[in-house]
Design an enzyme around this catalytic site. Structure first.
Site, PDB file in Angstrom:
ATOM      1  CG  ASP A 126     -16.725  10.031 -20.429  1.00 42.47           C
ATOM      2  OD1 ASP A 126     -16.900  10.974 -19.645  1.00 42.47           O
ATOM      3  OD2 ASP A 126     -15.709   9.919 -21.124  1.00 42.47           O
ATOM      4  CE1 TYR A 138     -14.303  13.552 -27.560  1.00 39.75           C
ATOM      5  CE2 TYR A 138     -15.722  13.677 -29.502  1.00 39.75           C
ATOM      6  CZ  TYR A 138     -14.454  13.627 -28.932  1.00 39.75           C
ATOM      7  OH  TYR A 138     -13.341  13.654 -29.753  1.00 39.75           O
ATOM      8  CG  HIS A 170     -11.051  16.618 -25.753  1.00 34.67           C
ATOM      9  ND1 HIS A 170      -9.744  16.249 -25.494  1.00 34.67           N
ATOM     10  CD2 HIS A 170     -11.746  15.450 -25.869  1.00 34.67           C
ATOM     11  CE1 HIS A 170      -9.655  14.924 -25.450  1.00 34.67           C
ATOM     12  NE2 HIS A 170     -10.852  14.428 -25.684  1.00 34.67           N
ATOM     13  CD  GLU A 192     -10.360  11.464 -21.985  1.00 32.39           C
ATOM     14  OE1 GLU A 192     -10.093  11.320 -23.189  1.00 32.39           O
ATOM     15  OE2 GLU A 192     -11.477  11.210 -21.498  1.00 32.39           O
ATOM     16  CD  GLN A 229      -9.418   7.251 -27.340  1.00 32.79           C
ATOM     17  OE1 GLN A 229      -8.510   7.587 -26.596  1.00 32.79           O
ATOM     18  NE2 GLN A 229     -10.440   8.035 -27.586  1.00 32.79           N
ATOM     19  CE1 TYR A 259     -12.506   6.781 -33.766  1.00 35.01           C
ATOM     20  CE2 TYR A 259     -10.395   5.661 -34.074  1.00 35.01           C
ATOM     21  CZ  TYR A 259     -11.324   6.609 -34.469  1.00 35.01           C
ATOM     22  OH  TYR A 259     -11.071   7.385 -35.566  1.00 35.01           O
ATOM     23  CB  THR A 308     -11.369  15.796 -22.379  1.00 31.46           C
ATOM     24  OG1 THR A 308     -11.110  14.420 -22.130  1.00 31.46           O
ATOM     25  CG2 THR A 308     -10.130  16.617 -22.034  1.00 31.46           C
TER      26      THR A 308
END
Length: 432
Positions: free
Chosen positions: A132, A134, A139, A204, A245, A249, A365
């Site tokens: 994934d 970013y 976002h 998302e 998260q 994170y 996202t």
């Protein structure tokens, strides 16, 4: 690399499959691939055409497809089809388009069609790895302000396509429910974390990029060559537990907040079908650094973005019981991506990492600059502080059990027939 616009994109081309003509998602100009099973049959490859699915396995058995594609079209996943050489992929698309638009083929091919409503859809490919990214800069800024008010966008963001390796085993096809996850969350007033169901479940809005031809370990993919390694694009929802998260994170990034479930739409819109909808990547703001040379390609900057409109809809339990239609939460363009799909593929393999056919890359996202185009509830509700008020009076800071999220996308360009992606949807079930 630039994909050619050819006769398969001809806006005057129609199909003898009547429902395809004027279809919002699947006119004959689209022809996305998926894995489906008619009632009583095993999963195999098909092509969406209007409200029907053309059985590729049956087409291959009948000798209707290019010989070089027969084996790939008879598999129970799209991995082999995605891995076909560019010329073979183009030949297959051209043959399907010609047959589905030729009235003389109607009698022979009608028995090979199945009503979509009578079929079950499956994951398009056997996903070996999922990463994934970013790349949605709006976002990234919005979330950064919530988590790090004094330093919303870290300095590496504008130099390197940020990504993390996700969990391929929990990617599921559209329609499969999401069980609310349990995990650690630490409310601000608590001295120690709690282990319980998430209170801040979010969606998302993303695109999923499917890898076609892979690369050998130790062999990078050049930016000018990245296009031939991309098989197609789907809608993608990387569900997120925002309270987990926020707690977990740092220092290593997403873990249990993300790996419990991700939803992908069943149809892979091929990179060939998207050729008329390739547009220029928006210029970077003045003062931003240019991409490093390995990520810089003039053709990719001129044609590497996608002219798509993305939207998110919500259907609550109360709305469903009342027979109400889903309400739209956001709508915006896919051009709010700071990096192109070619750049994320190139960066992923730049250290010699080997990508394989059927690997899935999430864009991250995608949010528009304004609130009506935000791609998550975290942004829409300012971290839950400003709930969304629905037409029936309900409010949502984050998702509740029984809520269903629906993602849609369409591609439009002057002089061409618009195409769509189908739906990417899932309903939330209570924690177990």
């Amino acid at each position: 690399m630039r994909w050619p616009v050819d006769e398969t994109h001809d806006p005057a081309r129609t199909s003898w499959v009547a429902s395809a003509n004027g279809h919002g998602d699947f006119p004959v100009q689209n022809l996305p691939y998926g894995i489906f099973s008619p009632t009583g049959e095993d999963p195999h490859a098909g092509v969406a055409i209007g409200d029907a699915i053309l059985d590729l396995r049956a087409c291959a058995a009948a000798g209707l497809l290019p010989a070089s594609t027969n084996e790939a079209c008879q598999s129970d996943t799209l991995n082999a089809l995605m891995a076909l050489a560019l010329a073979d992929r183009a030949a297959l698309r051209g043959q399907l388009s010609a047959m589905l638009s030729d009235p003389a083929m109607e009698h022979a091919m009608t028995p090979l069609l199945h009503a979509s409503s009578a079929c079950t859809m499956h994951l398009p490919a056997r996903i070996g790895d999922y990463t994934d990214f970013y790349v949605g800069i709006h976002h990234a800024n919005n979330v950064g302000r919530l988590f790090r008010p004094d330093n919303p966008l870290l300095p590496n963001y504008k130099y390197v396509p940020i990504g993390y390796h996700g969990r391929a085993s929990s990617v599921r096809v559209s329609g499969e429910p999401v069980v609310r996850p349990r995990g650690q969350r630490k409310p601000p007033e608590a001295e120690a974390p709690l282990f319980e169901p998430t209170q801040r479940l979010d969606y998302e809005l993303e695109l999923g990029v499917w890898i076609g031809e892979g690369n050998a370990l130790g062999t990078p993919i050049a930016i000018g060559d990245a296009g031939r390694h991309i098989a197609g694009v789907s809608l993608f929802n990387d569900w997120s537990a925002r309270d987990f998260q926020a707690w977990e994170y740092q220092p290593l990034g997403p873990f249990l907040a993300k790996n419990f479930h991700s939803t992908v739409s069943p149809w892979v819109v091929t990179i060939e079908a998207l050729a008329p909808f390739r547009i220029a990547q928006p210029p970077r703001p003045e003062g931003d650094p240019a991409p490093l040379p390995y990520l810089r390609d003039a053709d990719d900057q001129a044609h590497g973005a996608l002219g798509l409109t993305l939207e998110v809809l919500l259907l609550t339990s109360a709305m469903r019981a009342a027979g109400a239609a889903p309400v739209r939460l956001s709508r915006g363009p896919a051009t709010s991506m700071y990096w192109t799909i070619a750049q994320i593929v190139t960066h992923h393999a730049s250290n010699g990492c080997n990508l394989n056919s059927g690997d899935l890359l999430g864009t991250g996202t995608i949010s528009a600059p304004k609130r009506d185009g935000f791609g998550s509830l975290l942004e829409l509700t300012t971290g839950g502080r400003d709930p969304v008020v629905l037409p029936n009076g309900e409010q949502r800071g984050f998702l509740e059990d029984g809520d269903e999220i629906i993602l849609r996308a369409s591609a439009d360009a002057d002089g061409f027939v618009p195409i769509g992606f189908g739906e990417c949807r899932a309903v939330i079930l209570p924690a177990r």
